[in-house]
Design a protein around this motif. Structure first.
Motif, PDB file in Angstrom:
ATOM      1  N   GLY A   1      15.821  17.341  17.177  1.00  0.00           N
ATOM      2  CA  GLY A   1      14.765  16.901  18.088  1.00  0.00           C
ATOM      3  C   GLY A   1      15.220  15.919  19.148  1.00  0.00           C
ATOM      4  O   GLY A   1      14.400  15.335  19.850  1.00  0.00           O
ATOM      5  N   ILE A   2      16.537  15.755  19.300  1.00  0.00           N
ATOM      6  CA  ILE A   2      17.043  14.793  20.280  1.00  0.00           C
ATOM      7  C   ILE A   2      16.676  15.209  21.707  1.00  0.00           C
ATOM      8  O   ILE A   2      16.289  14.373  22.517  1.00  0.00           O
ATOM      9  CB  ILE A   2      18.562  14.586  20.116  1.00  0.00           C
ATOM     10  N   GLY A   3      16.758  16.495  22.003  1.00  0.00           N
ATOM     11  CA  GLY A   3      16.383  16.964  23.341  1.00  0.00           C
ATOM     12  C   GLY A   3      14.923  16.680  23.650  1.00  0.00           C
ATOM     13  O   GLY A   3      14.584  16.208  24.744  1.00  0.00           O
ATOM     14  N   ASP A   4      14.040  16.955  22.685  1.00  0.00           N
ATOM     15  CA  ASP A   4      12.616  16.694  22.881  1.00  0.00           C
ATOM     16  C   ASP A   4      12.346  15.199  23.020  1.00  0.00           C
ATOM     17  O   ASP A   4      11.537  14.779  23.847  1.00  0.00           O
ATOM     18  CB  ASP A   4      11.801  17.261  21.712  1.00  0.00           C
ATOM     19  N   MET A   5      13.035  14.389  22.217  1.00  0.00           N
ATOM     20  CA  MET A   5      12.856  12.946  22.301  1.00  0.00           C
ATOM     21  C   MET A   5      13.294  12.426  23.675  1.00  0.00           C
ATOM     22  O   MET A   5      12.613  11.605  24.288  1.00  0.00           O
ATOM     23  CB  MET A   5      13.648  12.241  21.208  1.00  0.00           C
TER      24      MET A   5
ATOM     25  N   PRO B   1      20.604   8.571  19.106  1.00  0.00           N
ATOM     26  CA  PRO B   1      20.900   9.769  19.892  1.00  0.00           C
ATOM     27  C   PRO B   1      22.125   9.628  20.793  1.00  0.00           C
ATOM     28  O   PRO B   1      22.561  10.605  21.385  1.00  0.00           O
ATOM     29  CB  PRO B   1      19.639   9.944  20.740  1.00  0.00           C
ATOM     30  N   ASN B   2      22.697   8.421  20.886  1.00  0.00           N
ATOM     31  CA  ASN B   2      23.761   8.179  21.859  1.00  0.00           C
ATOM     32  C   ASN B   2      24.998   9.051  21.657  1.00  0.00           C
ATOM     33  O   ASN B   2      25.614   9.496  22.619  1.00  0.00           O
ATOM     34  CB  ASN B   2      24.145   6.700  21.873  1.00  0.00           C
ATOM     35  N   LYS B   3      25.374   9.292  20.408  1.00  0.00           N
ATOM     36  CA  LYS B   3      26.567  10.109  20.147  1.00  0.00           C
ATOM     37  C   LYS B   3      26.357  11.538  20.649  1.00  0.00           C
ATOM     38  O   LYS B   3      27.234  12.116  21.298  1.00  0.00           O
ATOM     39  CB  LYS B   3      26.879  10.110  18.650  1.00  0.00           C
ATOM     40  N   ALA B   4      25.176  12.096  20.380  1.00  0.00           N
ATOM     41  CA  ALA B   4      24.867  13.455  20.837  1.00  0.00           C
ATOM     42  C   ALA B   4      24.813  13.516  22.362  1.00  0.00           C
ATOM     43  O   ALA B   4      25.297  14.476  22.971  1.00  0.00           O
ATOM     44  CB  ALA B   4      23.544  13.921  20.237  1.00  0.00           C
TER      45      ALA B   4
ATOM     46  N   SER C   1      31.479  12.370  33.878  1.00  0.00           N
ATOM     47  CA  SER C   1      32.299  11.290  33.331  1.00  0.00           C
ATOM     48  C   SER C   1      31.408  10.161  32.806  1.00  0.00           C
ATOM     49  O   SER C   1      31.787   9.439  31.897  1.00  0.00           O
ATOM     50  CB  SER C   1      33.265  10.757  34.388  1.00  0.00           C
ATOM     51  N   MET C   2      30.231  10.004  33.407  1.00  0.00           N
ATOM     52  CA  MET C   2      29.293   8.997  32.898  1.00  0.00           C
ATOM     53  C   MET C   2      28.466   9.603  31.762  1.00  0.00           C
ATOM     54  O   MET C   2      28.339  10.812  31.655  1.00  0.00           O
ATOM     55  CB  MET C   2      28.396   8.476  34.022  1.00  0.00           C
ATOM     56  N   VAL C   3      27.906   8.728  30.932  1.00  0.00           N
ATOM     57  CA  VAL C   3      27.166   9.173  29.752  1.00  0.00           C
ATOM     58  C   VAL C   3      25.678   8.892  29.938  1.00  0.00           C
ATOM     59  O   VAL C   3      25.292   7.759  30.253  1.00  0.00           O
ATOM     60  CB  VAL C   3      27.684   8.455  28.485  1.00  0.00           C
ATOM     61  N   LEU C   4      24.867   9.901  29.757  1.00  0.00           N
ATOM     62  CA  LEU C   4      23.417   9.740  29.808  1.00  0.00           C
ATOM     63  C   LEU C   4      22.961   8.979  28.568  1.00  0.00           C
ATOM     64  O   LEU C   4      23.396   9.280  27.457  1.00  0.00           O
ATOM     65  CB  LEU C   4      22.736  11.118  29.853  1.00  0.00           C
ATOM     66  N   THR C   5      22.095   7.985  28.761  1.00  0.00           N
ATOM     67  CA  THR C   5      21.573   7.203  27.646  1.00  0.00           C
ATOM     68  C   THR C   5      20.046   7.210  27.693  1.00  0.00           C
ATOM     69  O   THR C   5      19.458   7.516  28.746  1.00  0.00           O
ATOM     70  CB  THR C   5      22.045   5.729  27.711  1.00  0.00           C
ATOM     71  N   PRO C   6      19.373   6.843  26.591  1.00  0.00           N
ATOM     72  CA  PRO C   6      17.915   6.724  26.632  1.00  0.00           C
ATOM     73  C   PRO C   6      17.439   5.724  27.696  1.00  0.00           C
ATOM     74  O   PRO C   6      16.416   5.932  28.333  1.00  0.00           O
ATOM     75  CB  PRO C   6      17.562   6.247  25.215  1.00  0.00           C
ATOM     76  N   ARG C   7      18.216   4.677  27.929  1.00  0.00           N
ATOM     77  CA  ARG C   7      17.850   3.710  28.970  1.00  0.00           C
ATOM     78  C   ARG C   7      17.896   4.353  30.349  1.00  0.00           C
ATOM     79  O   ARG C   7      17.077   4.040  31.219  1.00  0.00           O
ATOM     80  CB  ARG C   7      18.773   2.491  28.923  1.00  0.00           C
TER      81      ARG C   7
END
Length: 197
Positions: A43-47, A113-116, A127-133
């Motif tokens: 459910g990480i994508g939905d979250m 969810p950060n690792k996924a 190269s950058m990482v998408l985060t919940p923030r």
């Protein structure tokens, strides 16, 4: 105004721990499409989509309950122990996709969810990482395009300076803002002039 002749405005370097990267909706969608099957099943994508559409903090999404939604309005309570305290409580209308995600996930039982997202960002070619923030910043920035006060209320901030830390406008933001002011002032002036004898 000769826009190319204006000096670049500089400011203090932001705290790297508090910086959200600027992502477009297409880039976010590309990362979310590249989530692993395991992450999607969890459910990480939905979250992530829920955060993108509501601007909620990760901690708020972790504590989300479907009872927070009544009559197409999301009522976010203040979270005890969170840095937002009482100021974090807010209510705002939501659209059909948020309603669908909430019906599918009455709660989001997702730890970190950060690792996924790190793996998905890499697989998407970034190269950058998408985060919940970053997703929260995207929502707040888009809300601010309509109303800065609305963005502050949506974010649950008591101070507009806090909201400003989440905003991204691209390099042309100040130019667009100044042009909008100039255009509005010009059209009003022309309207007044045309009414004079």
């Amino acid at each position: 105004i000769a826009w190319p002749e204006l000096d670049e405005i500089t400011s203090d370097a932001p705290n790297p721990a508090q910086v959200s990267k600027e992502w477009s909706a297409d880039e976010i969608a590309k990362v979310l499409r590249n989530l692993s099957a395991k992450a999607k099943t969890a459910g990480i994508g939905d979250m992530c989509r829920f955060i993108q559409l509501t601007g909620l903090r990760l901690e708020e999404v972790r504590r989300f309950r479907s009872e927070w939604i009544r009559r197409k309005v999301l009522h976010v309570p203040a979270i005890d122990g969170a840095k937002t305290g009482e100021t974090g409580a807010r209510s705002f209308p939501i659209g059909p996709e948020v309603m669908r995600l909430a019906a599918k996930h009455p709660t989001f039982k997702i730890g970190k969810p950060n690792k996924a997202l790190k793996l998905a960002s890499k697989n998407a070619g970034f190269s950058m990482v998408l985060t919940p923030r970053d997703l929260r910043a995207w929502a707040i920035t888009n809300a601010a395009g309509t109303s800065l006060m609305g963005a502050q209320l949506l974010a649950g901030h008591t101070n507009i300076a806090t909201t400003s830390r989440y905003l991204h406008g691209g390099k042309d933001a100040i130019k667009k803002a100044a042009q909008a002011i100039e255009a509005a002032a010009g059209s009003r002036q022309r309207g007044r002039d045309s009414k004079r004898p």
